[in-house]
Every structure is written in C-alpha cells, then in structure tokens.
Enzyme design. Structure first.
Site, short mmCIF file in Angstrom:
data_model
loop_
_atom_site.label_atom_id
_atom_site.label_comp_id
_atom_site.label_asym_id
_atom_site.label_seq_id
_atom_site.Cartn_x
_atom_site.Cartn_y
_atom_site.Cartn_z
N ASP A 120 0.80 -1.22 0.00
CA ASP A 120 0.00 0.00 0.00
C ASP A 120 0.83 1.27 0.00
O ASP A 120 0.41 2.31 0.52
CB ASP A 120 -0.94 0.00 1.21
CG ASP A 120 -2.11 -0.94 1.01
OD1 ASP A 120 -2.68 -0.95 -0.10
OD2 ASP A 120 -2.45 -1.67 1.96
N ASP A 180 -7.07 -3.87 -5.38
CA ASP A 180 -6.66 -2.57 -4.83
C ASP A 180 -5.23 -2.20 -5.25
O ASP A 180 -4.88 -1.01 -5.34
CB ASP A 180 -6.70 -2.57 -3.31
CG ASP A 180 -7.91 -3.27 -2.70
OD1 ASP A 180 -8.34 -4.29 -3.26
OD2 ASP A 180 -8.38 -2.81 -1.65
#
Length: 400
Positions: A120, A180
């Site tokens: 991330d 994602d």
C-alpha cells in the site's frame, strides 16, 4: 418563433449538461470541507491526547461503533489520505495554513518509505508526498517517493508477474494479489519519471497486464483476491474477501480497477488499458442494481438489495476515475456520469457541518463485515480529488 425557442432551450440544456457540477457547487463543497476539516484537526488532537497507546497515531480513518474518532498509525493503509485531503484544500484555496497542516501530517509518514512489508505504498506515500511534491516541488518529497517505490518493487514476484499484496493469512493464501494494488502502481510510474529508471515502469506494466488476465471475468467484473504460486506463476484460487461472495462484484473493487486502468492508460498510452477501463465503466454504470443516483451498494450482487448498505467510497473513486476517462474519448458519456455522482454526493451524502468529527461524506462501507455505513477517510479524499478534476474540466484545463 417556435424554432428559435427550441434552439434557445436546446442551448440551455446543452450548457446544463456541459457543467452539471457548477462552480458554485464546487465552491460550496470546498467551503464545507474547510469547516469540517478544521473540526477534524481539533478532534484529532483531542483523540491523540486520550488514546493511551504507545503507538503513534497519525491520521483519521473512520468512526467506531460508539461514534468515536478512530485514528491509525503510519503503517495503516489509510494513513496517507488525510494528508492528501489537506494538500487538496491547499490546492483549491491557495491558503498557506492548509499547506502548513499538509506538511505536518505528511511528515508523520516518512518512515513508511522503508516499509517493504506492504503493497500500500502508493495509498500512503503518493496521496501524501506525491501531492505535496506536485504542489511544492520539495526535493525531500521527491526522495521519499523514489525510496517508497524502491521498497514496493521488492515485493515483485517475476515468475508470477505480480506485486504481492498481503503477508497475513498465510494459511489461506500463498501469494495473494488484491485488485486494490492497481492503485499503488501510480507510485511506480512516478518513480520512473523522477529517476529515468524504467525498472519501476516495467514492473507496473507487468503487474497491470497480469491482473487484467487473471482478475477479470468475461463480463468485466473483478475478483477481489487472486492467489498465485510464485514458483510456477500458476493461479491457485480466486476470492472476493471484502464483498458478498467469491463470485460477486464488490463495488469498491470495481472502482479500484476502473481508476487503476484509466491511470495506466495515462502513463503508457497502451490501448488495452483504455479498453479495459471502458469495459469496467460500462459494467458499473449499466449494472441492473446500480441505483439511479449512481452511488452503488457495497456489492453489486448483495442479496438484500435495495436493503443493503451503500458504499459512498466506491462512488467517489468511480467519479474521479470517470473524469479522467472522459478526457480520452470524444464524445464521451463519462463526464456526465461523473457529474451525476458528484451531484448526488454533494446533495445527499455529506455530513452536516460540525458533526461526525469533521468527516465530509457519510454512508461508506469498508467490507461486508466491518466499517458498515460509516464515514471513511478515503471517500473524502477521492471526493475532493473528483471536485478538483471537475473544476479543471469546467475551466478547460488539463487534469495532469
């Protein structure tokens, strides 16, 4: 005379469609955002004082079940969105006070540039340092972006052609990749622009192509998680962890893909990425369970529709992506759709001023089991981003 009235009426309709999100709405939304964010800054300080934890808490994420403000440490995947919001407030207003706050909250994430244990990095560092560098040209920000990208590519698995997502639940997945992760590729494209080193670019493109091949069903909906054997590159299983079921279409996952492939087309001009982005857009916008206000339920296949929670965060991500996608096709239906989403969010899903600890939007859903019908910081981030993109399009300015 009737013909003249018809032409005049048609011009009014055309003008309305061309600026469905008028400058007045954007101005009002940012004024509300400023007021809410001032409240948020006060409540963050109070929450930190009462936290009673040895872990440094840096950014807001949501509200807990009691309505209390939930803060997260730098390692949390959502930690970069609030600094990004502050940068967007500075971009819109030009006020030094917002830049000062943005710098303060951005600085709290610098340690993450060395974190090789997460995929991330784009969410954390590009939303914060990336926006900061774009708006200020601060060379220190540039170095954090590059180092963050170096940390991210250490998770690349060449045989499978993907960047590993989660390290947890090793008893469930050998090497999971979530949709994602498409959002984090923007950090790698930026690193190639900043350094001239094509390694980052090539890894981003490889990951995007592998994801296109393995995450998508024939109808252009996406699985959430694909598990890989890193020795052979073979796909082991496909799941939808945060949506209703493995074969359902989790709404925010579809939005991540739409945004990710639109961004990949911007960076590569590879037509297969544009084709994929448009296919995802058609899937989402034309889905029979998409509500009239274009704010989707948390999963397009949730069995209790229309009595299922909405996901405003998916709508905000989708709107921002559609604004960009609209610049790659002429004529394009995508801007009108993005305008409709933003109009809905601004008129029906915003928090009353002074409430909800300063969050901007209500009625997001993190997953089928947690953070249901709550404010979420990333919904606010992409809402402000979409408003800024709408403003630039109104002014006929380039988005990038």
């Amino acid at each position: 005379m009737k013909t003249g009235r018809f032409i005049f009426a048609s011009l009014i309709v055309a003008c309305f469609l061309a600026a469905f999100v008028p400058d007045s709405l954007i101005k009002t939304a940012f004024n509300q955002a400023e007021q809410q964010t001032k409240r948020m800054l006060k409540d963050i300080a109070a929450a930190k004082n009462s936290a009673g934890t040895n872990v440094a808490l840096v950014s807001p994420r949501t509200l807990d079940k009691t309505g209390a403000l939930q803060l997260v440490p730098a390692r949390d995947w959502t930690s970069g969105f609030f600094p990004g919001e502050l940068w967007y407030l500075y971009e819109y207003t030009g006020q030094r006070a917002w830049a000062d706050q943005a710098r303060l909250y951005t600085a709290s994430l610098e340690r993450e540039k060395l974190n090789t244990g997460t995929h991330d990095m784009g969410f954390k560092l590009y939303c914060s340092y990336g926006n900061g560098y774009r708006l200020t040209g601060d060379k220190a920000y540039r170095e954090v972006i590059i180092q963050g990208a170096r940390s991210l590519i250490k998770r690349f698995k060449p045989t499978a052609g993907i960047i590993r997502s989660w390290d947890h639940h090793k008893e469930v997945w050998q090497c999971p990749v979530i949709i994602d992760n498409m959002m984090n590729l923007e950090l790698l494209f930026a690193a190639t622009r900043l350094t001239g080193d094509s390694t980052f670019y090539k890894i981003a493109v490889t990951h995007a192509k592998t994801t296109l091949q393995n995450h998508y069903r024939p109808d252009h909906s996406s699985y959430h998680v694909v598990d890989y054997d890193t020795l052979t590159g073979k796909v082991l299983k496909k799941n939808t962890h945060q949506g209703y079921s493995d074969e359902s279409a989790w709404a925010r996952g579809q939005a991540w893909g739409l945004y990710g492939y639109t961004m990949c087309y911007r960076e590569t001009k590879d037509p297969q990425f544009l084709k994929q982005a448009e296919a995802i857009a058609r899937y989402m916008l034309n889905h029979p369970t998409m509500p009239a206000d274009l704010v989707p339920y948390y999963d397009f296949d949730a069995p209790g529709i229309p009595n299922e929670p909405r996901d405003v965060s998916a709508a905000a991500v989708m709107a921002s992506a559609l604004y960009e996608l609209s610049t790659y096709r002429s004529p394009s239906p995508y801007r009108d759709k993005a305008d409709q989403v933003i109009g809905s969010l601004a008129k029906r899903y915003t928090s009353p001023i002074g409430q909800n600890h300063g969050f901007l939007l209500l009625h997001s859903t993190g997953s089928k089991t947690s953070e249901i019908d709550v404010p979420l910081v990333y919904a606010d981030y992409y809402f402000l981003e979409a408003l800024l993109r709408s403003k630039k399009l109104n002014e006929k300015k380039p988005l990038f």
